[in-house]
Design an enzyme around this catalytic site. Structure first.
Site, PDB file in Angstrom:
ATOM      1  N   GLY A 123       0.829  -1.209   0.000  1.00  0.00           N
ATOM      2  CA  GLY A 123       0.000   0.000   0.000  1.00  0.00           C
ATOM      3  C   GLY A 123       0.857   1.250   0.000  1.00  0.00           C
ATOM      4  N   SER A 124       1.882   1.261   0.852  1.00  0.00           N
ATOM      5  CA  SER A 124       2.780   2.430   0.907  1.00  0.00           C
ATOM      6  C   SER A 124       3.507   2.596  -0.405  1.00  0.00           C
ATOM      7  CB  SER A 124       3.829   2.250   2.008  1.00  0.00           C
ATOM      8  OG  SER A 124       3.213   2.014   3.226  1.00  0.00           O
ATOM      9  N   ASP A 147       3.424  -9.372   7.036  1.00  0.00           N
ATOM     10  CA  ASP A 147       2.549 -10.278   6.273  1.00  0.00           C
ATOM     11  C   ASP A 147       3.314 -11.045   5.188  1.00  0.00           C
ATOM     12  OD1 ASP A 147       0.697  -9.004   7.811  1.00  0.00           O
ATOM     13  OD2 ASP A 147      -0.446  -8.134   6.167  1.00  0.00           O
ATOM     14  N   MET A 189      -1.408 -12.683  12.852  1.00  0.00           N
ATOM     15  CA  MET A 189      -1.708 -11.637  11.855  1.00  0.00           C
ATOM     16  C   MET A 189      -1.414 -12.136  10.448  1.00  0.00           C
ATOM     17  SD  MET A 189      -0.621  -7.962  13.371  1.00  0.00           S
ATOM     18  CE  MET A 189      -1.789  -6.983  14.294  1.00  0.00           C
TER      19      MET A 189
HETATM   20  O1  F6P Z   1      -0.168  -5.391   7.389  1.00  0.00           O
HETATM   21  C1  F6P Z   1       0.440  -5.596   8.614  1.00  0.00           C
HETATM   22  C2  F6P Z   1      -0.577  -5.804   9.694  1.00  0.00           C
HETATM   23  O2  F6P Z   1       0.112  -6.039  10.903  1.00  0.00           O
HETATM   24  C3  F6P Z   1      -1.580  -6.912   9.422  1.00  0.00           C
HETATM   25  O3  F6P Z   1      -1.051  -8.177   9.651  1.00  0.00           O
HETATM   26  C4  F6P Z   1      -2.695  -6.499  10.358  1.00  0.00           C
HETATM   27  O4  F6P Z   1      -3.948  -6.979   9.926  1.00  0.00           O
HETATM   28  C5  F6P Z   1      -2.668  -5.011  10.294  1.00  0.00           C
HETATM   29  O5  F6P Z   1      -1.378  -4.652   9.873  1.00  0.00           O
HETATM   30  C6  F6P Z   1      -2.977  -4.318  11.581  1.00  0.00           C
HETATM   31  O6  F6P Z   1      -3.000  -2.944  11.360  1.00  0.00           O
HETATM   32  P1  F6P Z   1      -3.104  -1.872  12.525  1.00  0.00           P
HETATM   33  O7  F6P Z   1      -1.712  -1.691  13.081  1.00  0.00           O
HETATM   34  O8  F6P Z   1      -3.610  -0.663  11.849  1.00  0.00           O
HETATM   35  O9  F6P Z   1      -4.037  -2.417  13.559  1.00  0.00           O
END
Ligand code: F6P
Length: 365
Positions: A123-124, A147, A189
């Protein structure tokens, strides 16, 4: 854009998207290589694009005095980060959406830099690539995400450290599962991919691994667990990715007060079905952000050092719009477009899925 030359000998670096272990190791590598090998000065832009939108722009000089080898060990990011507030679609306090990309570009220009290195995920990369194009900013991306779902790179910074945390958690759950004859469900995650779940399940000897890439049937999971019980093994370990879909096709997420919808909690529904269908006593552990914090594992330190130094070298060679990647044990670089906004799930005929099947891990398919 290619073949540009550094004029000011001054480059910027920022971290963007969710944090992870190993970001500071990459910042150290970029700083050391830029200063020691190429005689550049390095500016750390704080809080990614949010820092570029502030006035004055938030930044700090990165030098051999203030960037030390302790950065290798340090979790989080000393440059701060954001995973919301896309400058092209910036959510304003009055609820409207505004394109603030021109302000972010002006912010970058105010720092008088030749080029930008952005450490981020898919995304970034998409947002920074767009910003770099609009502002004619020479740009190199460095992959990070727990991820591990970035296209073109076998490993992204932070992934292996997250796996280490999940393996440690599973190793701690195993004995308590055995003591109480319980089935433990460990939710990790990984948004829409199962890289952390599968790696940690493989490394910790899970009985069942549930990942978004493999649609599963709870009946098959329960049959596998019942067969295990019938063999006299009365405890079990299930590792599931937060992004798995239930039989209804639904993922489990919550809408928070800030308007964001986040995954988390699917393991409770899975535990419930297992308890009802197998008679096992179940308990749930949702690991969450524990996987993002802490000191990076050795591999992430090595990866961050290799990718970060390569990013500086190719910038000095005049390359731009590239993403540095780790492919089959080597660092190289690919076109930014091949990575920005793209994701990479586990391959069903890939090494990890195959290894898991060979040792009898059940995917519920
Ligand atoms: O994309 C990385 C991640 O850690 C995912 O595994 C998780 O769903 C999300 O970010 C969590 O995001 P946030 O820190 O906004 O809760």
């Amino acid at each position: 854009m290619s073949g540009f030359k550094l004029k000011r000998n001054r480059i910027g670096v920022l971290t963007s998207g969710g944090d992870c272990a190993g970001l500071n190791a990459a910042i150290r590598a970029i700083t050391y290589r830029a200063i020691q090998k190429h005689g550049l000065s390095v500016v750390g832009i704080l809080a990614s694009t949010a820092g570029l939108l502030e006035r004055p722009v938030r930044f700090r000089e990165l030098t051999l005095d203030n960037v030390t080898s302790d950065y290798l060990r340090l979790g989080g990011t000393v440059l701060e980060t954001v995973n919301k507030g896309n400058p092209f679609e910036f959510p304003m306090p009055d609820g409207t959406i505004k394109d603030r990309s021109a302000e972010a570009i002006e912010g970058f220009q105010a720092l008088d830099l030749d080029a930008l290195i952005g450490i981020g995920g898919d995304g970034s990369a998409r947002i920074l690539a767009r910003l770099a194009k609009a502002g004619e900013i020479p740009f190199i991306g460095v992959p990070k995400t727990i991820d591990n779902d970035l296209a073109e790179t076998d490993f992204a910074i932070g992934y292996m450290s997250a796996v280490e945390v999940a393996v440690d958690a599973a190793d701690r759950l195993q004995p308590t599962a055995a003591s109480h004859r319980r089935t433990m469900i460990l939710e990790v995650m990984g948004r829409d991919v199962g890289w952390i779940a599968l790696a940690s399940g493989l490394a910790s000897g899970a009985d069942v691994v549930l990942i978004p890439e493999i649609p599963f049937e709870m009946e098959k999971v329960c049959a596998h667990l019942r067969a295990r019980h019938a063999r006299g093994q009365n405890h079990a370990m299930v590792v599931c990715s937060e992004g798995v879909r239930l039989a209804s096709g639904e993922t489990v997420s919550q809408a928070y007060a800030d308007g964001e919808v986040r995954y988390g909690g699917v393991s409770a529904a899975i535990a419930d079905i297992i308890a009802k269908e197998t008679g096992a006593e179940t308990r749930v552990t949702v690991l969450g952000h524990v996987q993002r914090g802490g000191s990076p594992c050795a591999f992430d330190r090595i990866l961050a050092t290799s990718l970060g130094t390569h990013a500086v070298d190719i910038l000095v060679q005049g390359k731009t719009d590239r993403f540095v990647v780790w492919q089959s044990g080597k660092v190289t670089d690919v076109a930014l477009d091949a990575v920005a906004g793209k994701t990479r799930g586990l391959k069903l005929d890939g090494q990890m899925v195959q290894a898991a099947r060979r040792v009898g891990i059940c995917f519920g398919d």
